[in-house]
Structure formats: structure tokens, C-alpha cells
Design an enzyme around this catalytic site. Structure first.
Site, PDB file in Angstrom:
ATOM      1  CB  ILE A 152       0.861   5.670  -2.905  1.00  0.00           C
ATOM      2  CG1 ILE A 152       0.781   5.015  -4.281  1.00  0.00           C
ATOM      3  CG2 ILE A 152       0.563   4.639  -1.813  1.00  0.00           C
ATOM      4  CD1 ILE A 152       1.809   3.921  -4.519  1.00  0.00           C
ATOM      5  N   PRO A 153      -0.857   8.470  -1.108  1.00  0.00           N
ATOM      6  CG  PRO A 153      -2.901   9.532  -0.747  1.00  0.00           C
ATOM      7  CD  PRO A 153      -2.136   8.766  -1.752  1.00  0.00           C
ATOM      8  CG  HIS A 154       2.824   6.686   2.336  1.00  0.00           C
ATOM      9  ND1 HIS A 154       3.061   7.128   1.049  1.00  0.00           N
ATOM     10  CD2 HIS A 154       4.008   6.757   2.973  1.00  0.00           C
ATOM     11  CE1 HIS A 154       4.333   7.447   0.926  1.00  0.00           C
ATOM     12  NE2 HIS A 154       4.932   7.242   2.079  1.00  0.00           N
ATOM     13  N   GLY A 155       0.980   7.445   5.606  1.00  0.00           N
ATOM     14  CA  GLY A 155       1.520   7.979   6.840  1.00  0.00           C
ATOM     15  C   GLY A 155       1.354   6.997   7.977  1.00  0.00           C
TER      16      GLY A 155
END
Length: 152
Positions: A64-67
Site C-alpha cells: 500500500i504505497p502512500h504519501g
């Protein structure tokens, strides 16, 4: 609020071609950049910086790449499916197949965390994950999400 409130068919990719973490991030951010009007390289930079803090590959075939990024109006989700699996430096050392990309404004901590928690909870369900893995189109992914989507 529901997951389907933040994702569109345009940000769903059911046949990722990337073979490494950077490639997956590049691929997932392309439609999100087009949707938001943000520069893709800026989105990629934010996600790579977040990865340096610790991998968003949570294990069991999921990442779950997030930013958080300036200039985004509201939270945006993307989805990707890799048929071959990609080394995403997951906690269990196994390849990731299912990817949810989450981008939000710098000041939206509460919503950002609630959506992350909701996605994480949904992905604990093996049946749900298998249905996502079998999806062959953006519409099929949306249909799978609609089966479990509820206000959170």
C-alpha cells in the site's frame, strides 16, 4: 465515506508490467497524475521518500504505497494488480501482487489514516483478496470493492 468515493476506473490497472518497486510506483502514479493534474515525478518522489522510512509492502502479497502531497484537492486511490508478483521489500519477504496507492493532502491526517486502516482491514479477508487477484478489468475491481464497501 466509502473506498469507492476515492477510486475511479481510470486509476485501476489490472495488468502491471513492472518488475521492481520503482517500476510499480511509476506505473501506478501515471493515471493518478493524469487525474489530479500533479506532476508524476513529484508524486513518485513523495512515494519513494515514504518507502525510505519503511516499506509499504505489508506482506501476504500486498503493498500500500502512500504519501501526502501539496496541491491535491482530495484523497485519491489507485489500484494495481501484478500477475507475476513484484519484490516490494515486504515484511514477509514475499512478492506483492495487490497494490493500493493512496495520496492525500498534507493536512488530511485523519482521513489518510482511516482509509489506510479500512484498506488494510479489507485485505485481511482471503476471499476478498482472491477476488481482486482474479479481476481482469477496472470494472471487475470496482465490482469486487462494491461487494464489501461500506461507510467507515
Amino acid at each position: 465515506m466509502k473506498i469507492l468515493d476515492y477510486i475511479t476506473a481510470d486509476t485501476i490497472l489490472t495488468n502491471l508490467q513492472a518488475t521492481d518497486k520503482k517500476g510499480v510506483i511509476d506505473e501506478l502514479t501515471e493515471p493518478v497524475a493524469a487525474l489530479t493534474g500533479l506532476e508524476q515525478r513529484n508524486i513518485v518522489r513523495v512515494l519513494i521518500e515514504r518507502e525510505r522510512l519503511g516499506s509499504t509492502g505489508i506482506g501476504d502479497g500486498i503493498a500500500i504505497p502512500h504519501g501526502k502531497i501539496n496541491g491535491i484537492e482530495s484523497l485519491v486511490l489507485g489500484f494495481g494488480l501484478s500477475r507475476k508478483g513484484v519484490n516490494f521489500d515486504a515484511l514477509d519477504g514475499k512478492p506483492a501482487y495487490i497494490f493500493f496507492l493512496l495520496l492525500s493532502a498534507d493536512n488530511s491526517t485523519g482521513l489518510h489514516l482511516r482509509v489506510l486502516a479500512r484498506i488494510s482491514k479489507l485485505l485481511r479477508d482471503q476471499d476478498f483478496k482472491e477476488k481482486l487477484k482474479r479481476a481482469n478489468s477496472a470494472q471487475q475491481v470496482m465490482d469486487v470493492l462494491s461487494e464489501v464497501d461500506e461507510d467507515f
